[in-house]
Design a protein around this motif. Sequence first.
Motif, short mmCIF file in Angstrom:
data_model
loop_
_atom_site.label_atom_id
_atom_site.label_comp_id
_atom_site.label_asym_id
_atom_site.label_seq_id
_atom_site.Cartn_x
_atom_site.Cartn_y
_atom_site.Cartn_z
N THR A 24 8.45 3.14 -4.16
CA THR A 24 7.62 3.81 -4.38
C THR A 24 7.97 4.09 -6.41
O THR A 24 6.38 4.33 -7.01
CB THR A 24 7.86 5.56 -3.89
N GLU A 26 5.57 9.64 -0.28
CA GLU A 26 6.26 9.48 0.02
C GLU A 26 6.89 9.10 1.61
O GLU A 26 7.46 8.45 2.37
CB GLU A 26 7.60 8.54 -0.53
N THR A 70 -1.22 10.67 -0.76
CA THR A 70 -0.61 9.34 -2.12
C THR A 70 -2.61 8.73 -2.63
O THR A 70 -2.07 8.46 -3.79
CB THR A 70 -0.55 8.31 -1.23
N TRP A 126 -2.05 2.75 -5.77
CA TRP A 126 -1.60 3.97 -4.49
C TRP A 126 -2.92 3.91 -4.15
O TRP A 126 -2.88 4.53 -2.74
CB TRP A 126 -1.81 4.58 -5.72
#
Length: 205
Positions: free
Chosen positions: A15, A79, A86, A105
């Motif tokens: 991440t 996450e 997201t 992303w």
Amino acid sequence: MTISDDSSLFICAQTAALLTGKTDRTIINWLESGAIKGKTVHARHLPRGQVWKIDLFSMAKHIPTELTSEFMESVKNAEAGDAQETTNVATYFYKPDTYKIALNWFELAAKRGNADAMNWLWDSYFHGYGVEPDFAVAIQWLGKAAKQGSMMAQATVEELRKIETVLREQQKANHNAILEDIKRLANRNNTHGKHREAFIDDISN
């Protein structure tokens, strides 16, 4: 709203890499050099039995967006696997200097089935935001977004179909016009041929 120093969030290296546009290896190097902070936590599913968790707030200068509480919350939920969150994270980076980060992303969100992300990918590939323009790939994402239920994508698909129909009709009309021109030319040549034959007959007699 901007967060305070004591309200940070610990995230995985993957991440962290997505948020900075760097590789996982770069994140680990930053950890080992002390450039950013982190800790190890137990992870039984991994060979070493532990995994790095990075202090997100310690990475503030490496992340090209403001670390507001809203942003942090979206990162936390993303996450955890939330597809819509997201996509929300991606939108924070949807600007000229960070289109590539946004694209990563959006692709992650699309893999998680988010129609909004697919629609954003259509826009990105069509205009070339963070990637080379590719109409074929853009159309693929648009179609997936429409199938996934995006009303905006469905409306765009319908408009494109109308445009395609008009273009086909124009091409057909142009094709028919060309055929008519060829027929007229052929008829004129036949007429000239007949006149030539008549002339030859006259002088022959």
